[in-house]
Scaffold this active site. Sequence first.
Site, PDB file in Angstrom:
ATOM      1  N   HIS A  20      -0.126   1.148   9.536  1.00 46.17           N
ATOM      2  CA  HIS A  20       0.221   1.038   8.114  1.00 46.17           C
ATOM      3  C   HIS A  20       1.013  -0.257   7.889  1.00 46.17           C
ATOM      4  O   HIS A  20       1.970  -0.532   8.618  1.00 46.17           O
ATOM      5  CB  HIS A  20       1.062   2.257   7.690  1.00 46.17           C
ATOM      6  CG  HIS A  20       1.098   2.449   6.206  1.00 46.17           C
ATOM      7  ND1 HIS A  20       1.813   1.611   5.380  1.00 46.17           N
ATOM      8  CD2 HIS A  20       0.501   3.361   5.404  1.00 46.17           C
ATOM      9  CE1 HIS A  20       1.655   2.023   4.123  1.00 46.17           C
ATOM     10  NE2 HIS A  20       0.856   3.081   4.115  1.00 46.17           N
ATOM     11  N   HIS A 126       5.427  -0.001  -7.917  1.00 45.61           N
ATOM     12  CA  HIS A 126       4.161   0.616  -8.364  1.00 45.61           C
ATOM     13  C   HIS A 126       4.350   2.063  -8.831  1.00 45.61           C
ATOM     14  O   HIS A 126       3.450   2.625  -9.469  1.00 45.61           O
ATOM     15  CB  HIS A 126       3.120   0.600  -7.246  1.00 45.61           C
ATOM     16  CG  HIS A 126       2.643  -0.773  -6.870  1.00 45.61           C
ATOM     17  ND1 HIS A 126       2.125  -1.649  -7.789  1.00 45.61           N
ATOM     18  CD2 HIS A 126       2.629  -1.421  -5.669  1.00 45.61           C
ATOM     19  CE1 HIS A 126       1.803  -2.792  -7.169  1.00 45.61           C
ATOM     20  NE2 HIS A 126       2.104  -2.673  -5.896  1.00 45.61           N
TER      21      HIS A 126
END
Length: 304
Positions: A20, A126
């Site tokens: 990730h 976000h």
Amino acid sequence: MSVVIFSHPACNKHNLGTDHPEQPGRLHAIFDQLLSSGLDYAISHQTATAATDAQLALAHDKAYIRHVIDKSPEQGSVWLDDDTAIMNRSLEAARFAAGAAINAVDWVMQRENAQAFCAIRPPGHHAESAQAMGFCLFNNIAVAAKYALQQYHLSRILILDFDVHHGNGTEQIVKNDPCILFCSSFEYPFYPHPDLTETTHILKLPLAAGSDGSAFRQGVTTQWIDKIADFAPQLVLVSAGFDAHYEDEMANLKWHEADYAWIAQQLKTIAQQSSHGRIVACLEGGYDHSALGRSVVAMLKSWL
Ligand SMILES: [Zn+2]
């Protein structure tokens, strides 16, 4: 000028594995680069406290906060959207990340000429009021802005977001709040695929793939600086993402450390004009570890 860094070890317990891109090594790279640059001696370090549910609710729906708590797994990971997963330590990390942003607001508001950088994960810009997105659980910078408005009775706060991605979550949370001027630069067209509609207090600076820092500097100079000066922010908040760096493969802009030093200098000038030098920056993106560390150092060096 005095510069402080807020962080907490719990921020690095949020770990979705080495595949990730948003991983604990990002913060290690920042702290290593601060040490090796020699800058660390000039900076004070503070340990963050965790944000409460009530503090998170300044920017998020209570039902969403409950959703994240309920979804938090005891083992393994759970997906909250297509690219945002949580594991057993993620909620704790996110609470300390938002808490650091609140602590940093308190720190700069109780001093003259103070700048704070929150070295935190997960990032926040976000995350919408009721939706995790793009590696973000809680919108740290929006929580900080709403907290500052309430706690210090401010009426004009600037949030400048220079991450390579548009801060869609921040826009969604602040769009009906004219006390907050939100200026966001981003590669376009690119994730999260925003519309380019502006209002008097939502300003957008789309940048073409492959463009270097000169396009950003020209846009800020010609489109933002006068409007920000007219707004005269009482507090300067920064969504500081470093994924527009030319070495960062997450996106396609070609900025260098000098561009981060330049925008940091502009922010300092703005803050000295109307906010007693008060700046709070929260880490957003930045996925090439070396470029991230060097760019954070360039920003902080501009403030010292
Ligand atoms: Zn980003």
